[in-house]
Structures are given as C-alpha cells and as structure tokens.
Write an enzyme that holds these catalytic residues in place. Sequence first.
Site, mmCIF file in Angstrom:
data_model
loop_
_atom_site.group_PDB
_atom_site.id
_atom_site.type_symbol
_atom_site.label_atom_id
_atom_site.label_comp_id
_atom_site.label_asym_id
_atom_site.label_seq_id
_atom_site.Cartn_x
_atom_site.Cartn_y
_atom_site.Cartn_z
ATOM 1 N N GLU A 236 -6.904 -0.629 -11.005
ATOM 2 C CA GLU A 236 -5.178 -0.964 -12.027
ATOM 3 C C GLU A 236 -5.793 -0.991 -12.712
ATOM 4 O O GLU A 236 -6.792 -2.062 -13.214
ATOM 5 C CB GLU A 236 -4.322 -1.073 -11.331
ATOM 6 N N THR B 216 -0.634 0.165 -15.653
ATOM 7 C CA THR B 216 0.381 -0.219 -16.233
ATOM 8 C C THR B 216 1.550 0.106 -17.078
ATOM 9 O O THR B 216 1.023 -0.034 -17.905
ATOM 10 C CB THR B 216 0.834 -1.360 -15.249
ATOM 11 N N TYR B 217 2.669 -0.342 -17.154
ATOM 12 C CA TYR B 217 3.517 -0.282 -18.410
ATOM 13 C C TYR B 217 4.754 -1.474 -18.350
ATOM 14 O O TYR B 217 5.150 -1.611 -17.141
ATOM 15 C CB TYR B 217 4.839 0.871 -18.262
ATOM 16 N N ALA C 224 15.111 5.460 -10.556
ATOM 17 C CA ALA C 224 13.267 6.495 -10.751
ATOM 18 C C ALA C 224 13.461 7.885 -10.271
ATOM 19 O O ALA C 224 12.899 8.641 -11.323
ATOM 20 C CB ALA C 224 11.996 6.045 -10.118
ATOM 21 N N TYR D 95 7.748 1.548 -0.619
ATOM 22 C CA TYR D 95 7.470 -0.100 -0.265
ATOM 23 C C TYR D 95 7.329 -0.308 1.402
ATOM 24 O O TYR D 95 8.909 0.328 1.625
ATOM 25 C CB TYR D 95 8.912 -0.313 -0.745
ATOM 26 N N HIS E 184 11.940 -2.022 -0.339
ATOM 27 C CA HIS E 184 12.260 -1.908 -1.404
ATOM 28 C C HIS E 184 13.142 -3.251 -1.606
ATOM 29 O O HIS E 184 14.254 -3.745 -0.564
ATOM 30 C CB HIS E 184 12.994 -1.467 -2.569
ATOM 31 N N LYS F 1 14.192 10.710 -3.945
ATOM 32 C CA LYS F 1 12.988 10.722 -4.817
ATOM 33 C C LYS F 1 11.363 11.696 -4.583
ATOM 34 O O LYS F 1 11.804 12.589 -5.677
ATOM 35 C CB LYS F 1 12.611 9.156 -5.174
#
Length: 292
Positions: A17, A48-49, A125, A145, A149, A165
Amino acid sequence: MKIKELLQSDRVTVSCEIFPPKAGADISRIDAIVQKIAALHPNFISVTYGAGGSTSKRTLEIATKIQNTYHIPALAHLTCVSSTKEDISSMLDKMKENGIENILALRGDIPQDSDFPSPVQYHYASELIQDIKAQGDFCIGGACYPEGHVECEHKEDDIDFLKRKVDCGCDFLTTQMFFDNNVLYHFLYRVLSKKINVPIVAGVMPVINSRQIKRSCELSGTALPPRFKAIADKFSDKPKAMKQAGIAYATEQIIDLISNGVNHIHLYTMNNPEIAAEIMGNLSAIIRDEEV
Ligand code: FAD
C-alpha cells in the site's frame, strides 16, 4: 489486469500500500517510494484516498503511474463521504480514461464537523459500489473488519451489512489490520456462515512505532493481544529493536496465515519500502512457492 482474477487462484499473493503525499508536498519522494515498492514485485499496489479529498488527484496520478511505468496492477481507493454523486461520477470517468480497472470502494470516516449525510451524498460504501458497478467494467473491492467496525454496536449487524455490501457488487474484500490471527479465523467462519463467498485479503500491519499503533488501534477498535503488547511495551523507546520485533511479528503472522490457507496478504507498508523488502525477503520461498 483485474485483481479478482489474481485472487481466484490458490497461489499466494502479496500486495503493498502507498499513501499519497499531502497537497503541495514534494511528489519526487513518493516516486522513489513507488519505484522501490515496485521493485519487490508485489501482485498489486493499492493507493489510498484522502477522505477529505485533499489528496484525491494524487491517488489517480500515482495509480496510473504504477500501471503505466511498472506494469503492476493498481488498486485505487475511492471514498465517498465528502463527495457528491456528481464528484464521484467525474472521478470514475477519469479513472476509465487512465485505464484504472480496480477500485477499493469505501465510505471513509465521517468528518467531525460535517452535516453528513446531505441529500446529495452517499451514506454507505454499498451505495458507492452500486454506482461504480453501473458506470463501468471495474473490479470492485470493499473493506471489512474482523473485530467489527467501530461505529457498529453489534458484530452480527456489521456482518449483515457486509453481506449487503458484497451483494451490491464487491468482487473481493480487504481486512482492517489485526494482530491476533484467531480473530481473523473466527471472522472467516462468520463470513462463510452468511454465504459471503468473495476472496478476502488479510491486511497485515508491520509495526515499527509502538505509540502510533496504540493510538490507531484505539481509534479503529483493533485489539492488541498480550504477546504483541509485551513487545510494544518493551521496545517503545528503542526504535531499532521495535522495528526488528515488528518485522519478526508480521513475518510470523503471515507464515501462520498462509499455513492455514489464507493466501492473500496485503501489507500495510505505510510508504516504507525497507520494511516491505525485509518481510518479503523473509518470506521469499513461501510467497514465490519455490520448490527447495
Ligand atoms: P461502510 O461499509 O459503509 O460501513 C460503515 C459503517 O456503516 C459500518 O459500521 C457498517 O456496519 C455500517 N453500515 C453499512 N451499511 C449499513 C446500512 N445499510 N445501514 C446501517 N449501517 C450500515 N479511509 C480513507 O479515508 N481512505 C482510504 O484510502 C481508506 N482505505 C481503507 C482500506 C481498508 C482495507 C480499510 C479496512 C479501511 C480503509 N479506510 C480508508 C477507512 C474506512 O474509510 C473507514 O473505516 C470508514 O469508517 C468505513 O468505511 P467502509 O467503506 O468500511 O464503510
């Protein structure tokens, strides 16, 4: 290349990453980092953003460079918490223009001083995933997660939302960091029992700064097992020793994961190619599946 194709195989994959520098920061430093990480030949590199949008252009720029210069599949993260649907639509057009095929679709953390969600914003999301799916032939990843989460009170609800999701079009999931592999194994059983059948990439964080990790674990609700806590306490004021112990811990964690059939590993490299290089060196025969 679509990442879902890489993850279909039983072969071990290791991804790394990168996080883009802040707006205005020197881009040449990140170029050098990308070059060193690319030289390790990870199966893909994620970028990443910034949920606030400040580094969003850089995400696209770096992901495009990873693909065009190093010929490694890039996974561009995309968060929707601070964007309108129009913003997202235009970002997806730019991704298509730049040949980006893989997106990690995220909500992002809710900014504290915002009136989230406004009527033109996304709530979760899953809504972003539906729009990405409708706008192009992208391979879509999502976050999961193992310890639940932080915002979700009941783990069972979290898994139900995860199922929703995935049903919206997720091709694979990447986990939040965890330091106890049993946490991941229990999570995988719960995921299977809900008939969530997409590949799951295990996110492993090599820890080199014990104070920083304690803080981010508090924020993300990640437990520190006693064995890890002892290491973090013992070496908190000895950076070189902490680095060595952190690399050894992550290496052991990955060997245990692969031995138990978890073949897809994502290294939270934190823009530190040296750490990634040491870990991948420790695992060279394992991750390249060499006959000895
Ligand atoms: P969601 O899947 O939308 O879930 C958010 C919360 O809403 C959860 O508690 C969930 O249980 C709940 N929920 C979901 N659907 C529903 C529903 N229908 N009704 C009620 N509740 C629901 N952040 C960044 O800013 N940039 C990054 O690049 C980035 N990369 C990440 C990569 C990985 C692998 C991971 C694990 C996290 C990353 N994050 C990143 C952090 C992430 O943005 C935060 O954890 C964020 O708070 C949640 O994002 P999500 O996509 O998981 O949200």
